[in-house]
Design a protein around this motif. Structure first.
Motif, mmCIF file in Angstrom:
data_model
loop_
_atom_site.group_PDB
_atom_site.id
_atom_site.type_symbol
_atom_site.label_atom_id
_atom_site.label_comp_id
_atom_site.label_asym_id
_atom_site.label_seq_id
_atom_site.Cartn_x
_atom_site.Cartn_y
_atom_site.Cartn_z
ATOM 1 N N LYS A 86 80.198 -19.389 -31.892
ATOM 2 C CA LYS A 86 81.262 -19.295 -30.915
ATOM 3 C C LYS A 86 81.139 -17.891 -30.413
ATOM 4 C CE LYS A 86 86.194 -19.959 -30.020
ATOM 5 N NZ LYS A 86 87.386 -20.206 -30.620
ATOM 6 N N ASP B 133 86.791 -12.825 -26.692
ATOM 7 C CA ASP B 133 87.895 -13.929 -26.154
ATOM 8 C C ASP B 133 87.471 -13.914 -24.505
ATOM 9 O OD1 ASP B 133 89.590 -15.662 -25.788
ATOM 10 O OD2 ASP B 133 91.362 -14.136 -25.771
ATOM 11 N N ARG B 134 86.299 -14.472 -24.198
ATOM 12 C CA ARG B 134 85.963 -14.689 -22.861
ATOM 13 C C ARG B 134 85.758 -16.189 -22.525
ATOM 14 N NH1 ARG B 134 80.712 -11.875 -21.985
ATOM 15 N NH2 ARG B 134 81.415 -11.656 -19.615
ATOM 16 N N ASN B 135 86.089 -16.626 -21.378
ATOM 17 C CA ASN B 135 85.908 -17.946 -21.119
ATOM 18 C C ASN B 135 84.471 -18.176 -20.543
ATOM 19 O OD1 ASN B 135 85.764 -17.537 -17.908
ATOM 20 N ND2 ASN B 135 88.103 -17.352 -18.388
#
Length: 271
Positions: free
Chosen positions: A164, A168-170
């Motif tokens: 992962k 915290d990036r889409n």
């Protein structure tokens, strides 16, 4: 849209089939009794089953070198080069390599065996089953140029299996910045593990986030979902669906390959 896929593979929406090599010298599960002769025999059998089944390209990988290293040992590159070199005269389609999970090693191998492309985790930082997984895309691209691999296409896996993204990036942000900063030749979008279906909605998000980069569905394609996946993606990388009974560890089943490729060829007539 960069049209190199059609130029290289000679078809729209190409299917790149994986030729998974058995455990190699230095791998935990290498069959010392069977030796490299067994590795070569298994690779030859799978190669011919894939080609006879009608795939558009082959990608050789050390898929059974589990658990993987993010910096492979030299013996792995040497063993893969030996197998591909032995099979080279029997390969009838464009081919690439994937030396898991090491882009520098993949490039070195590609140059040694005249492969046309590599697929790897080339950018990003991940928390993975194999520990903290860092990359250095600037170093990788400079190495590519230094060893004369300018023409080797680089397929960036931006959703690696068993890992992962640490920030915290889409996925849309990752796709956009990867394209802008790194100039990938294609972006590969995966499911959780080898054989796991890739979310078609995620494929669509990535496709709509980039301007010029082809998108490949990287895992989980089968004859029931391939037309749906190819309605979005520019091609696919396939492996498990071609195995006997669709089981990852098994040998390639030529009949399964033919049935799958028949569906793909019918779909292409609609394009």
């Amino acid at each position: 849209m960069n049209n190199w896929l059609e130029e290289l593979f000679g078809v729209k929406k190409p299917i790149i089939a994986m030729c998974h090599l058995q455990p190699l010298p230095g791998d935990p599960y290498y069959d010392k009794q069977g030796g490299m002769a067994k590795v070569l025999d298994c690779a030859r059998r799978d190669l011919h089953a894939l080609q006879n089944g009608g795939v558009d390209a082959i990608m050789f990988s050390n898929e059974f070198s589990l658990p993987y290293l993010t910096k492979v040992e030299p013996v792995t590159i040497a063993a893969m080069a030996h197998v591909i070199g032995e099979l080279k005269k029997e390969i009838t389609v464009p081919y690439g390599v994937n030396c898991l999970w090491d882009p520098i090693a993949s490039l070195d191998l590609a140059v040694a065996v005249d492969a046309k492309f590599i697929r790897e985790i080339i950018s990003g930082v991940y928390a993975s089953d194999f520990g903290l997984w860092n990359t250095n895309v600037g170093k990788t691209v400079r190495h590519k140029m230094a060893i004369g691999a300018q023409d080797v296409k680089m397929l960036f896996n931006i959703v690696p299996e068993a890992a992962k993204y640490l920030a915290d990036r889409n996925i849309a942000e990752i796709a956009k910045s990867t394209e802008f900063n790194n100039r990938p030749d294609a972006l590969c979008v995966s499911g959780l593990t080898a054989g796991s279906e890739t979310d078609t909605q995620v494929l669509s998000v990535v496709k709509n986030s980039v301007k010029r980069t082809p998108i490949l569905c990287n895992t989980g394609c089968n004859k029931d979902n391939i037309t749906r996946q190819l309605s979005v993606a520019d091609g696919a990388v396939c492996a498990t669906t071609f195995k006997i009974d669709g089981i990852f560890e098994n040998a390639v089943d030529e009949q399964r390959v033919k049935e799958f490729m028949d569906i793909v060829k019918e779909f292409r007539k609609t394009l």
